[in-house]
Design a protein around this motif. Structure first.
Motif, PDB file in Angstrom:
ATOM      1  N   GLU A 151      -5.218  -5.470   0.687  1.00 19.69           N
ATOM      2  CA  GLU A 151      -5.005  -4.778  -0.578  1.00 19.69           C
ATOM      3  C   GLU A 151      -5.464  -3.336  -0.416  1.00 19.69           C
ATOM      4  OE1 GLU A 151      -6.696  -6.587  -4.001  1.00 19.69           O
ATOM      5  OE2 GLU A 151      -5.378  -8.322  -3.876  1.00 19.69           O
ATOM      6  N   ALA A 152      -4.520  -2.432  -0.560  1.00 17.77           N
ATOM      7  CA  ALA A 152      -4.800  -1.001  -0.493  1.00 17.77           C
ATOM      8  C   ALA A 152      -4.542  -0.421  -1.878  1.00 17.77           C
ATOM      9  CB  ALA A 152      -3.906  -0.346   0.553  1.00 17.77           C
ATOM     10  N   GLN A 153      -4.753   0.864  -2.009  1.00 18.25           N
ATOM     11  CA  GLN A 153      -4.399   1.504  -3.272  1.00 18.25           C
ATOM     12  C   GLN A 153      -3.914   2.922  -3.032  1.00 18.25           C
ATOM     13  OE1 GLN A 153      -8.535   1.187  -4.962  1.00 18.25           O
ATOM     14  NE2 GLN A 153      -7.953   3.115  -5.883  1.00 18.25           N
ATOM     15  N   VAL A 154      -3.169   3.425  -3.998  1.00 17.88           N
ATOM     16  CA  VAL A 154      -2.649   4.791  -3.938  1.00 17.88           C
ATOM     17  C   VAL A 154      -3.818   5.744  -4.176  1.00 17.88           C
ATOM     18  CG1 VAL A 154      -1.070   6.462  -4.972  1.00 17.88           C
ATOM     19  CG2 VAL A 154      -0.386   4.052  -4.775  1.00 17.88           C
ATOM     20  N   ILE A 155      -4.004   6.699  -3.254  1.00 19.72           N
ATOM     21  CA  ILE A 155      -5.091   7.670  -3.396  1.00 19.72           C
ATOM     22  C   ILE A 155      -4.581   9.097  -3.612  1.00 19.72           C
ATOM     23  CG2 ILE A 155      -6.808   6.314  -2.148  1.00 19.72           C
ATOM     24  CD1 ILE A 155      -6.197   8.148   0.320  1.00 19.72           C
ATOM     25  N   HIS A 156      -3.276   9.305  -3.419  1.00 17.77           N
ATOM     26  CA  HIS A 156      -2.720  10.649  -3.590  1.00 17.77           C
ATOM     27  C   HIS A 156      -1.227  10.548  -3.856  1.00 17.77           C
ATOM     28  CE1 HIS A 156      -2.125  14.944  -2.993  1.00 17.77           C
ATOM     29  NE2 HIS A 156      -1.192  14.688  -2.101  1.00 17.77           N
ATOM     30  N   VAL A 157      -0.739  11.394  -4.737  1.00 16.31           N
ATOM     31  CA  VAL A 157       0.706  11.539  -4.969  1.00 16.31           C
ATOM     32  C   VAL A 157       1.037  12.997  -4.684  1.00 16.31           C
ATOM     33  CG1 VAL A 157       2.591  11.364  -6.631  1.00 16.31           C
ATOM     34  CG2 VAL A 157       0.677   9.735  -6.742  1.00 16.31           C
ATOM     35  N   ASP A 158       1.912  13.231  -3.702  1.00 20.76           N
ATOM     36  CA  ASP A 158       2.231  14.611  -3.351  1.00 20.76           C
ATOM     37  C   ASP A 158       3.312  15.182  -4.260  1.00 20.76           C
ATOM     38  OD1 ASP A 158       4.735  13.796  -2.330  1.00 20.76           O
ATOM     39  OD2 ASP A 158       4.103  13.932  -0.242  1.00 20.76           O
ATOM     40  N   ARG A 159       3.682  16.430  -4.034  1.00 20.58           N
ATOM     41  CA  ARG A 159       4.643  17.116  -4.914  1.00 20.58           C
ATOM     42  C   ARG A 159       6.054  16.532  -4.853  1.00 20.58           C
ATOM     43  NH1 ARG A 159       7.317  21.861  -2.357  1.00 20.58           N
ATOM     44  NH2 ARG A 159       6.838  21.738  -0.132  1.00 20.58           N
ATOM     45  N   PHE A 160       6.333  15.714  -3.818  1.00 20.98           N
ATOM     46  CA  PHE A 160       7.628  15.054  -3.708  1.00 20.98           C
ATOM     47  C   PHE A 160       7.627  13.681  -4.370  1.00 20.98           C
ATOM     48  CE2 PHE A 160       7.153  17.734   0.110  1.00 20.98           C
ATOM     49  CZ  PHE A 160       8.173  18.633  -0.146  1.00 20.98           C
ATOM     50  N   GLY A 161       6.444  13.209  -4.798  1.00 20.50           N
ATOM     51  CA  GLY A 161       6.331  11.880  -5.392  1.00 20.50           C
ATOM     52  C   GLY A 161       6.044  10.794  -4.377  1.00 20.50           C
ATOM     53  N   ASN A 162       5.705  11.170  -3.131  1.00 22.16           N
ATOM     54  CA  ASN A 162       5.324  10.190  -2.119  1.00 22.16           C
ATOM     55  C   ASN A 162       3.924   9.671  -2.420  1.00 22.16           C
ATOM     56  OD1 ASN A 162       7.738  10.723  -0.746  1.00 22.16           O
ATOM     57  ND2 ASN A 162       6.789  12.376   0.423  1.00 22.16           N
ATOM     58  N   LEU A 163       3.709   8.397  -2.188  1.00 26.48           N
ATOM     59  CA  LEU A 163       2.437   7.751  -2.490  1.00 26.48           C
ATOM     60  C   LEU A 163       1.637   7.566  -1.204  1.00 26.48           C
ATOM     61  CD1 LEU A 163       3.930   4.903  -4.713  1.00 26.48           C
ATOM     62  CD2 LEU A 163       3.145   7.170  -5.468  1.00 26.48           C
ATOM     63  N   THR A 164       0.486   8.209  -1.097  1.00 28.97           N
ATOM     64  CA  THR A 164      -0.392   8.041   0.055  1.00 28.97           C
ATOM     65  C   THR A 164      -1.425   6.978  -0.295  1.00 28.97           C
ATOM     66  OG1 THR A 164      -0.113  10.347   0.705  1.00 28.97           O
ATOM     67  CG2 THR A 164      -2.018   9.189   1.610  1.00 28.97           C
ATOM     68  N   CYS A 165      -1.615   6.033   0.622  1.00 32.68           N
ATOM     69  CA  CYS A 165      -2.539   4.920   0.398  1.00 32.68           C
ATOM     70  C   CYS A 165      -3.815   5.093   1.211  1.00 32.68           C
ATOM     71  CB  CYS A 165      -1.866   3.599   0.790  1.00 32.68           C
ATOM     72  SG  CYS A 165      -0.359   3.293  -0.157  1.00 32.68           S
ATOM     73  N   ASN A 166      -4.828   4.315   0.861  1.00 32.03           N
ATOM     74  CA  ASN A 166      -6.122   4.396   1.536  1.00 32.03           C
ATOM     75  C   ASN A 166      -6.184   3.559   2.807  1.00 32.03           C
ATOM     76  OD1 ASN A 166      -6.067   1.978   0.069  1.00 32.03           O
ATOM     77  ND2 ASN A 166      -8.267   1.971  -0.262  1.00 32.03           N
ATOM     78  N   LEU A 167      -5.061   3.143   3.327  1.00 30.03           N
ATOM     79  CA  LEU A 167      -5.020   2.372   4.570  1.00 30.03           C
ATOM     80  C   LEU A 167      -4.575   3.282   5.706  1.00 30.03           C
ATOM     81  CD1 LEU A 167      -5.274  -0.390   5.973  1.00 30.03           C
ATOM     82  CD2 LEU A 167      -2.849  -0.726   5.480  1.00 30.03           C
ATOM     83  N   ARG A 168      -5.417   3.397   6.722  1.00 28.70           N
ATOM     84  CA  ARG A 168      -5.107   4.215   7.889  1.00 28.70           C
ATOM     85  C   ARG A 168      -4.521   3.352   9.000  1.00 28.70           C
ATOM     86  NH1 ARG A 168      -6.595   9.055   8.880  1.00 28.70           N
ATOM     87  NH2 ARG A 168      -6.941   8.566  11.075  1.00 28.70           N
ATOM     88  N   HIS A 169      -3.670   3.967   9.803  1.00 32.67           N
ATOM     89  CA  HIS A 169      -3.022   3.265  10.914  1.00 32.67           C
ATOM     90  C   HIS A 169      -4.047   2.636  11.856  1.00 32.67           C
ATOM     91  CE1 HIS A 169      -0.885   2.871  14.781  1.00 32.67           C
ATOM     92  NE2 HIS A 169       0.082   2.452  13.994  1.00 32.67           N
ATOM     93  N   ASP A 170      -5.133   3.342  12.130  1.00 32.26           N
ATOM     94  CA  ASP A 170      -6.135   2.802  13.057  1.00 32.26           C
ATOM     95  C   ASP A 170      -6.920   1.629  12.473  1.00 32.26           C
ATOM     96  OD1 ASP A 170      -7.656   4.288  11.277  1.00 32.26           O
ATOM     97  OD2 ASP A 170      -8.515   5.605  12.779  1.00 32.26           O
ATOM     98  N   GLU A 171      -6.821   1.382  11.172  1.00 38.91           N
ATOM     99  CA  GLU A 171      -7.446   0.220  10.537  1.00 38.91           C
ATOM    100  C   GLU A 171      -6.482  -0.969  10.468  1.00 38.91           C
ATOM    101  OE1 GLU A 171     -10.157   2.576   7.249  1.00 38.91           O
ATOM    102  OE2 GLU A 171      -8.118   2.034   6.746  1.00 38.91           O
ATOM    103  N   PHE A 172      -5.256  -0.729  10.796  1.00 40.27           N
ATOM    104  CA  PHE A 172      -4.189  -1.716  10.646  1.00 40.27           C
ATOM    105  C   PHE A 172      -3.914  -2.345  11.998  1.00 40.27           C
ATOM    106  CE2 PHE A 172       0.312  -2.907  10.277  1.00 40.27           C
ATOM    107  CZ  PHE A 172       0.277  -3.601   9.080  1.00 40.27           C
ATOM    108  N   ALA A 173      -4.522  -3.472  12.232  1.00 36.74           N
ATOM    109  CA  ALA A 173      -4.405  -4.123  13.545  1.00 36.74           C
ATOM    110  C   ALA A 173      -3.573  -5.384  13.438  1.00 36.74           C
ATOM    111  CB  ALA A 173      -5.796  -4.453  14.071  1.00 36.74           C
ATOM    112  N   THR A 174      -3.165  -5.892  14.584  1.00 32.18           N
ATOM    113  CA  THR A 174      -2.469  -7.166  14.622  1.00 32.18           C
ATOM    114  C   THR A 174      -3.372  -8.217  14.006  1.00 32.18           C
ATOM    115  OG1 THR A 174      -3.319  -7.523  16.828  1.00 32.18           O
ATOM    116  CG2 THR A 174      -1.086  -6.660  16.664  1.00 32.18           C
ATOM    117  N   PRO A 175      -2.873  -9.267  13.403  1.00 35.24           N
ATOM    118  CA  PRO A 175      -1.484  -9.705  13.423  1.00 35.24           C
ATOM    119  C   PRO A 175      -0.597  -9.021  12.399  1.00 35.24           C
ATOM    120  CG  PRO A 175      -2.765 -11.283  12.187  1.00 35.24           C
ATOM    121  CD  PRO A 175      -3.736 -10.228  12.696  1.00 35.24           C
TER     122      PRO A 175
END
Length: 117
Positions: free
Chosen positions: A27-51
């Protein structure tokens, strides 16, 4: 120096909420909305491991996204896409549109990544 603004002596370090790892989901959450309306979440690629990297379904604003894509143009115009942005964070976007408007999402909204079995 006064022409540039007020002087200050210390920086304040802000902390972001941590994603929650459950048995078969994150479970992540939206932490930023940029000027284009893209939603940035609090999950980083390096925290996202297999499986999870093998097969995941992303849910945000009642919409399911079937994978994390390498770039925006993987989907048709007007369709949602999830990808790792240039900061290494999970981003939810609408190709040539606003995810914030289309998904009616804002800062603090939940984003769920569920392991596909």
């Amino acid at each position: 120096c006064g022409d540039l603004g007020s002087q200050f002596d210390a920086f304040e370090r802000l902390s972001l909420p941590a994603p929650r790892r459950l048995d078969d989901s994150i479970e992540a959450q939206v932490i930023h909305v940029d000027r284009f309306g893209n939603l940035t979440c609090n999950l980083r690629h390096d925290e996202f491991a297999t499986p999870f990297a093998a097969g995941v379904s992303i849910s945000v604003g009642g919409v399911q996204i079937s994978e994390i894509s390498p770039h925006y143009s993987v989907v048709r115009v007007g369709k949602p896409v999830a990808l790792w942005n240039s900061w290494g964070h999970l981003e939810i976007a609408i190709r040539n549109g606003s995810a914030a408007r289309h998904l009616r999402s804002r800062i603090g909204d939940r984003v769920q990544l569920k392991l596909r079995r």
